[in-house]
Design an enzyme around this catalytic site. Structure first.
Site, PDB file in Angstrom:
ATOM      1  N   HIS A 142      27.289  37.166 -19.466  1.00 50.59           N
ATOM      2  CA  HIS A 142      28.610  37.565 -19.956  1.00 50.59           C
ATOM      3  C   HIS A 142      28.537  38.829 -20.796  1.00 50.59           C
ATOM      4  O   HIS A 142      27.562  39.047 -21.517  1.00 50.59           O
ATOM      5  CB  HIS A 142      29.218  36.457 -20.813  1.00 50.59           C
ATOM      6  CG  HIS A 142      29.507  35.208 -20.054  1.00 50.59           C
ATOM      7  ND1 HIS A 142      30.621  35.063 -19.277  1.00 50.59           N
ATOM      8  CD2 HIS A 142      28.811  34.039 -19.948  1.00 50.59           C
ATOM      9  CE1 HIS A 142      30.607  33.851 -18.714  1.00 50.59           C
ATOM     10  NE2 HIS A 142      29.517  33.218 -19.116  1.00 50.59           N
ATOM     11  N   SER A 155      23.378  33.842 -21.127  1.00 54.60           N
ATOM     12  CA  SER A 155      23.415  35.256 -21.517  1.00 54.60           C
ATOM     13  C   SER A 155      22.662  35.470 -22.821  1.00 54.60           C
ATOM     14  O   SER A 155      21.962  36.462 -23.005  1.00 54.60           O
ATOM     15  CB  SER A 155      24.857  35.713 -21.723  1.00 54.60           C
ATOM     16  OG  SER A 155      25.703  35.169 -20.748  1.00 54.60           O
TER      17      SER A 155
END
Lengths: 480, 418
Positions: free
Chosen positions: A50, A342
């Site tokens: 992300h 992430s």
């Protein structure tokens, strides 16, 4: 078994932490209750890196997401794991959601997310022609990417193992006592003693913390169901397409995977049993309907598999990372739900820092520490000349076992013989993709069983799908 | 390496095609087979029932395969086993590989695609639940029990009444397993009538029509499934769910021609058959490339695979002798009318000098219906059929006298009249 440090949980966080801590001159083990690494939340999530505009500014989630995403490409390069900076789009349907995009954009700025852009409906359809006509706007985030979470984990664990970290399978922690300043872990793989414990036990991190009397963490399981579509659908979109987030998470996404499939999902349902990764018809239907809203051509008819994963939800909504209030040598890494993947490289970096403080830098850094992992052979990605050379060196690379994904016997043997090797059919599948294709192991399954049986020196009916109790075959049909 | 004809696949289709091409005078032929022996899937089909039409004998799968393998061995057709084809380029160069010769490049004048089909896996179904071991396709189970000699399950539910599912119901029963039921989502079976009688009825195994498996249960090994009745749109009917304890779910839910190579070579695929679009000689739209057997259309009987493959072998021989002749072809499409799912061949070269047989499958079960073949609106044949079912292939023939009169504007259609 006695170690300086024991990491509980070989998910993406635990394995990257193991890689980071394996640089110290000390004894280290990574343990997991399952038969392999990456068996919990790590193996079943959205596989997204992300950009970092979702989380509330100032939280661990916000900081570590942005930092982790920044580190991801380099981490993947060092570990020879596919990473693709494919960018992401949050799409809006109507005015209210257009406004929401602006808020996300602002939040992204506050979180330090670079390279974002607000687009109109027409502009976004120029970028992604298969998006719905109903879309009225989008937030483009150029730093977003995709990575395969279990391949990253396998590579990180392998790197740690190369640096001396022991991986212990089927070691479920049943209790922890403290004896003479050392933690004594009662596990299903025997007693493990360690001066420091890193609790990266995923959805069970709260239970593990409670073994030392730390009841500060409360984790609920939140299940998300997905479809994987055939590679023929993999090019419907090139960016990750999110719908506007809601209180339930980041909304249904349509995302290409690094392996060329298309991923649809997830739903978001609280569940009582944190290990039961089943799906329901209702959830699968919801995924099919909602993803078609973003990309009308994305259809569950092209599905090659469906699955669910459980995310570790905590009430306050942030990661819990740091020394336990009960014992500073017990470091919690809990509540790692999205954007945990992430953030994982940054989580490892942070835990390394915390560990260095707690241990007062008493462990020296090894001169021969190697943060890289050698690239595994990926036959299907080679040129004909490379292939020729490879087969000449070892003829096992000349025998294709998995037709759908073009995986050779040599690659499967490598996957079994590596340090953190595959010991079951699913382990082979996650390492080299044999059985991951459109026939889902219909043809190669029995050959993989045969190779595992030969390499592990066990009868074929002791070969399992994913560990104890998941045997594939019963007895022989006839006595010998 | 250079060959006149490269046959990809050494199952019944590939062997018959190669033999026919040899008979027609093609000199250098090679069969590339990915398994360690010729015969394809027939090798694991140890039940009988093969060859009734072609040999007028009831053979087992391996026996049927052996008859052709023996003939191949008596010719100078080359066979490369354990060899996988990974690419066909624009000029019909074939790239294959194995662990003896490494990467192999073959220049081919003509290619016959005979890669067979694969089974639809669980993931292609709308099935919820857990993902334990014990869920497998019927063909995989068949390999385990017949080739490897291991029991893949003891208490079994079979989903799908395709022929492999029916055969495995009997096979597992004979091996001492308890086959609880066969569920079929459609209101009729997808298998041959003789298999329902011989494999289910004779063993008192119930067949539940309009019933599907909606969920699997169990964490490590399958512990049970939930079945449910479905409505006419094939959606599960709430309230009809039933839990069935079992350790194995075998899937026989359809076969898919393995056309990845075909698609990569840029050859058009029929949306319904999922095989290449071909003419009466089984020539695809790519020059010099032919297709036959289950990679072209999923057949009900291997006997018909053999016949179809002879056509492809003959076609390839014709092409090798005179490729230019194929440039003058005039094609007319075959059109599916009422009740007909697909027709193979999809197009007919009206310059052919032979009768052309059209193979097709109906979309639903018909009793006392008529099959009507029309050319340019005129009825060419109108045959009464006591029973038509999607599980069985049907055929009609266009006599060459009719074809002679056709033009490029002609229309060929087949329909069913209830």
């Amino acid at each position: 078994m006695k170690y300086d440090v024991c990491i509980i949980g070989a998910g993406v966080s635990g394995s990257l932490i193991a890689r980071a801590l394996s640089k110290y001159d000390m004894s280290l083990c990574l343990i997991d209750k399952e038969n392999d690494v990456a068996m919990g939340s790590t193996k079943a999530n959205s596989a997204i890196v992300h950009a970092g505009f979702d989380a509330v500014p100032g939280t661990y989630k916000a900081k570590l997401n942005v930092r982790g995403t920044e580190m991801m490409e380099e981490t993947c390069k060092e570990l020879h794991v596919e990473y693709k900076n494919n960018e992401s789009l949050v799409i809006a349907f109507g005015e209210t959601e257009n406004e929401h995009l602006k808020e996300l954009y602002e939040r992204g700025i506050a979180n330090g997310v670079p390279d974002m852009e607000l687009l109109t409906g027409d502009e976004v359809r120029q970028l992604e022609p298969n998006l719905s006509e109903e879309i009225t706007g989008a937030l483009l985030a150029k730093t977003a990417g995709i990575v395969c979470p279990y391949k990253l984990t396998i590579a990180a664990a392998e790197c740690a193992a190369n640096n001396g970290c022991d991986f212990i399978r089927n070691a479920e922690v049943k209790g922890i006592t403290v004896d003479d300043g050392l933690f004594v872990l009662d596990t299903t793989a025997g007693e493990i003693t360690a001066e420091y414990v890193i609790n990266a036990a995923g959805v069970h991190a709260d239970e593990v913390a409670s073994f030392i009397g730390d009841d500060s963490i409360e984790i609920r399981g939140r299940r998300g169901s997905y479809f994987i579509l055939d590679k023929s659908q993999g090019n419907l979109v090139s960016r990750t397409i999110f719908q506007c987030p809601s209180e339930k998470g980041k909304g249904i996404l349509v995302a290409p995977t690094v392996d060329g499939n298309l991923l649809l999902g997830p739903t978001s349902e609280f569940v009582d049993d944190k290990d039961l990764t089943d799906t329901t018809l209702e959830e699968l239907r919801a995924v099919a309907e909602l993803s078609a809203r973003s990309v009308p051509l994305a259809s569950s008819r092209d599905s090659i598999t469906s699955f669910s994963g459980i995310r570790a939800y905590t009430k306050n909504g942030d990661f819990v990372i740091g020394s336990s209030k009960v014992n500073e040598k017990f470091i919690n890494v809990a509540g790692i739900e999205s954007p945990g993947l992430s953030a994982a490289p940054a989580i490892a970096e942070l835990v390394d820092e915390i560990f260095a403080n707690v241990s007062k830098n008493k462990f020296a850094i090894k001169a021969d520490y190697d943060s890289t992992r050698k690239a595994p052979v990926r036959f299907r990605e080679m040129t004909d000349d490379e292939r020729r050379e490879l087969i000449a060196k070892n003829s096992a690379y000349g025998r294709v076992i998995c037709r759908c994904e073009t995986v050779t016997e040599g690659e499967i043997i490598d996957a079994i013989r590596m340090k953190v090797g595959a010991v079951d059919v699913d382990g082979v599948k996650r390492r080299v993709r044999a059985g991951m294709g459109r026939c889902q192991g219909g043809f190669c399954g029995s050959k993989v069983v045969e190779i595992l049986s030969r390499e592990l020196n066990v009868p074929v009916n002791e070969v399992t799908k994913f560990g104890k109790g998941s045997n594939i075959l019963f007895d022989k049909t006839k006595e010998d | 390496m250079k060959y006149d004809l490269v046959v990809i696949g050494g199952g019944p289709a590939g062997m018959a095609a190669a033999l026919k091409a040899k008979e027609e005078g093609v000199e250098k032929i090679v069969i590339l087979e990915r398994d360690v022996r010729l015969g394809g899937i027939l090798n694991q089909c140890i039940h009988t029932g093969f060859g009734l039409h072609y040999f007028k004998e009831e053979l087992s799968g391996p026996e049927y395969a052996q008859r052709f393998a023996k003939q191949v061995a008596e010719t100078d057709i080359d066979v490369m086993l354990d060899t996988m084809v990974i690419d066909i380029d624009d000029d019909n160069n074939v790239t294959a590989m194995n662990n003896r010769d490494g990467l192999i490049k073959i220049e081919a004048t003509a290619i016959i695609l005979a890669m067979g089909c694969r089974e639809r896996p669980r993931g292609a179904l709308f099935m919820a639940g857990t993902r334990p071991s014990g869920v497998m396709t019927a063909g995989t189970a068949q390999k385990y029990v017949n080739m490897d000699g291991y029991m893949p399950g003891k208490k079994i539910v079979i989903l799908g009444s395709g022929d492999i599912g029916l055969i495995m119901a009997r096979r597992m029963t004979l091996e001492g397993a308890e086959v609880k039921m066969v569920c079929e989502i459609m209101p009729y079976s997808g298998g041959l009538t003789r298999n329902i009688v011989q494999c289910l009825n004779d063993f008192n195994i119930p067949l539940y029509l309009s019933t599907t498996v909606i969920a699997t249960h169990g964490r490590e090994r399958l512990e049970g499934v939930t079945i449910a009745k479905v409505d006419e749109r094939l959606n599960p009917i709430p309230g009809t769910e039933e839990y069935v304890e079992c350790d194995t779910l075998m899937l026989s839910v359809g076969l898919i021609p393995e056309n990845e190579l075909t698609k990569d070579a840029g050859i058009s695929i029929d949306r319904i058959t999922r095989g290449a679009v071909v003419d009466e000689l089984r020539a695809t739209e790519k020059k010099g490339v032919f297709a036959c057997g289950n990679v072209l259309q999923v057949h009900d009987l291997v006997d018909f695979v053999t016949l179809e493959s002879y056509l492809a072998g003959k076609g390839a021989a014709k092409y090798i002798k005179n490729p230019a002749a194929f440039d003058d072809a005039v094609y007319v499409k075959t059109t599916t009318g009422n009740g007909v799912g697909y027709i193979v061949p999809q197009r007919v070269n009206i310059k052919t000098d032979e009768d052309v047989k059209l193979y097709f499958r109906v979309r639903q079960v018909y009793k006392n219906a008529r099959v009507i073949l029309e050319v340019d609106g005129e009825t060419v044949s109108n045959k009464k059929k006591i029973k038509l079912a999607p599980g069985e292939m049907e055929d009609v023939t266009i006599p060459k006298e009719i074809i002679e009169k056709m033009t490029d504007k002609s229309e060929i259609s087949v329909r069913v009249e209830a």
